[in-house]
Enzyme design. Structure first.
Site, PDB file in Angstrom:
ATOM      1  N   ASN A 119      -3.886   8.504   4.460  1.00  0.00           N
ATOM      2  CA  ASN A 119      -2.691   7.982   5.127  1.00  0.00           C
ATOM      3  C   ASN A 119      -2.666   8.173   6.635  1.00  0.00           C
ATOM      4  O   ASN A 119      -2.060   7.371   7.357  1.00  0.00           O
ATOM      5  CB  ASN A 119      -1.435   8.630   4.529  1.00  0.00           C
ATOM      6  CG  ASN A 119      -1.230   8.273   3.075  1.00  0.00           C
ATOM      7  OD1 ASN A 119      -1.561   7.164   2.652  1.00  0.00           O
ATOM      8  ND2 ASN A 119      -0.693   9.213   2.295  1.00  0.00           N
ATOM      9  N   HIS A 174      -6.019  -5.922  -2.858  1.00  0.00           N
ATOM     10  CA  HIS A 174      -6.861  -6.080  -1.665  1.00  0.00           C
ATOM     11  C   HIS A 174      -7.092  -7.549  -1.331  1.00  0.00           C
ATOM     12  O   HIS A 174      -7.850  -7.867  -0.416  1.00  0.00           O
ATOM     13  CB  HIS A 174      -8.196  -5.353  -1.856  1.00  0.00           C
ATOM     14  CG  HIS A 174      -8.082  -3.865  -1.714  1.00  0.00           C
ATOM     15  ND1 HIS A 174      -9.163  -3.009  -1.836  1.00  0.00           N
ATOM     16  CD2 HIS A 174      -7.018  -3.078  -1.446  1.00  0.00           C
ATOM     17  CE1 HIS A 174      -8.745  -1.753  -1.660  1.00  0.00           C
ATOM     18  NE2 HIS A 174      -7.455  -1.780  -1.436  1.00  0.00           N
ATOM     19  N   HIS A 186       0.379   4.186  -2.699  1.00  0.00           N
ATOM     20  CA  HIS A 186       0.057   5.559  -2.300  1.00  0.00           C
ATOM     21  C   HIS A 186       1.176   6.525  -2.647  1.00  0.00           C
ATOM     22  O   HIS A 186       0.926   7.712  -2.852  1.00  0.00           O
ATOM     23  CB  HIS A 186      -0.249   5.615  -0.796  1.00  0.00           C
ATOM     24  CG  HIS A 186      -1.618   5.125  -0.461  1.00  0.00           C
ATOM     25  ND1 HIS A 186      -2.308   5.519   0.671  1.00  0.00           N
ATOM     26  CD2 HIS A 186      -2.455   4.280  -1.110  1.00  0.00           C
ATOM     27  CE1 HIS A 186      -3.493   4.931   0.700  1.00  0.00           C
ATOM     28  NE2 HIS A 186      -3.600   4.164  -0.371  1.00  0.00           N
ATOM     29  N   ARG A 188       0.826  -1.215   0.000  1.00  0.00           N
ATOM     30  CA  ARG A 188       0.000   0.000   0.000  1.00  0.00           C
ATOM     31  C   ARG A 188       0.860   1.264   0.000  1.00  0.00           C
ATOM     32  O   ARG A 188       0.518   2.261  -0.650  1.00  0.00           O
ATOM     33  CB  ARG A 188      -0.919  -0.018   1.220  1.00  0.00           C
ATOM     34  CG  ARG A 188      -1.963   1.094   1.278  1.00  0.00           C
ATOM     35  CD  ARG A 188      -2.976   0.786   2.375  1.00  0.00           C
ATOM     36  NE  ARG A 188      -4.016   1.789   2.466  1.00  0.00           N
ATOM     37  CZ  ARG A 188      -4.057   2.746   3.407  1.00  0.00           C
ATOM     38  NH1 ARG A 188      -3.106   2.804   4.334  1.00  0.00           N
ATOM     39  NH2 ARG A 188      -5.053   3.619   3.438  1.00  0.00           N
TER      40      ARG A 188
END
Length: 319
Positions: free
Chosen positions: A93, A193, A65, A61
């Site tokens: 975040n 995911h 991001h 992740r």
């Protein structure tokens, strides 16, 4: 005179080609600079994932991001200062992004084994994401390397560009398109995911108000996510949250996507077919996921003399 002009044009062309070749990412970038760099990152990631399975998803992740905000430049790792409006404080975040200490440890170990800071924090994020997926049973791929680290960060861009868990399918498609990613990339990368967890605040509205949700699934999730309070309570994004498999997509077929943005991928729209294919074809999903990770990892990278190789991933080097 004409022949001299031709010669000069030829030289300029060679220089341009050389510059392009130099600035392009390559999986073999560290083969000479520091051949032990990648094995060192792999060992550290495997140790972190053995200690806590959830860490694999957290490291994946972080890379995601990072790349969606001004490119894959490790801007997400910068702590706030008087001149850095840290992306760590962005909506997606804050109190959510994690794994920073693992990256710090990897950076320390890599710099030690290399004898000097030659591996960028941006490259560490990209390799750690791949090694995390592999450690949890997912596919491997050759990570193009040679990124450099940014000297800036943008909480504003993070709030704007990191896809929200509340987006519908058109919103998701547009969000990914802005990064040069298509619908196949959207579905494949969402398959990340297959590992990890989400906080109650990101799926509360769906489990209490959505109509396209399996009621048994919704009731099960309500037990750990009340209507008020418990915002940071966790629920798995799929039933096997520390195994990289296809159950994420199988869940979508059953209307058991945890986030609105998950279920949006199978909601009567243009991505339904891909979701169905990935739900039963792990090889197809794995191949597309690997290709999309490489594509994502190339977003607006800094190379050559751009940016810097940070001494500390949390801070910009002083001049």
């Amino acid at each position: 005179m004409a022949s001299r002009s031709k010669f000069l044009l030829h030289v300029i062309l060679i220089l341009c080609i050389a510059t392009t070749a130099f600035s392009a990412l390559s999986p073999y970038y560290y083969d000479r600079l520091c051949p032990k760099a990648l094995p060192t990152i792999k060992r550290a990631v495997e140790a972190a994932v053995r200690k806590e399975g959830r860490m694999g998803a957290s490291l994946l992740r972080l890379h995601f991001h990072d790349c969606f905000v001004q490119g894959c430049d490790a801007s997400i790792l910068l702590d706030p200062t008087s001149t850095i409006d840290s992306e760590k404080n962005a909506i997606a975040n804050q109190n959510s992004a994690r794994g920073f200490e693992v990256i710090d440890l990897i950076k320390k170990e890599v710099d030690k084994i290399c004898g000097r800071p030659v591996v960028s924090c941006a490259d560490i994020l990209a390799v750690a994401a791949r090694d995390s997926v592999v450690a949890l049973g997912g596919p491997t791929w050759k990570v193009p390397l040679g990124r450099r680290d940014s000297t800036t960060a943008s909480r504003t861009l993070a709030n704007q560009d990191i896809p929200s868990p509340f987006l519908d399918l058109p919103g998701l498609i547009q969000n990914f398109k802005r990064q040069g990613l298509n619908e196949r990339d959207l579905v494949a990368l969402s398959g990340g995911h297959a590992i990890g967890f989400a906080q109650c605040r990101t799926f509360r509205n769906r489990i209490y108000n959505a109509t396209n949700i399996d009621p048994v699934f919704a009731n099960a999730r309500r037990k750990t996510c009340p209507r008020t309070g418990g915002d940071s309570n966790l629920a798995p994004l799929d039933p096997t949250a520390v195994v990289f498999d296809t159950k994420y997509f199988t869940n979508l077929l059953k209307r058991r996507g945890l986030l609105r943005s998950d279920q949006a991928l199978f909601s009567g729209g243009s991505t339904d077919g891909l979701v169905k294919t990935y739900s039963y074809n792990f090889k197809a999903f794995s191949n597309d996921f690997a290709n999309s990770m490489i594509k994502m990892g190339n977003i607006k990278v800094l190379t050559g003399k751009q940016g810097q190789i940070r001494l500390n991933c949390r801070k910009v080097n002083r001049n």
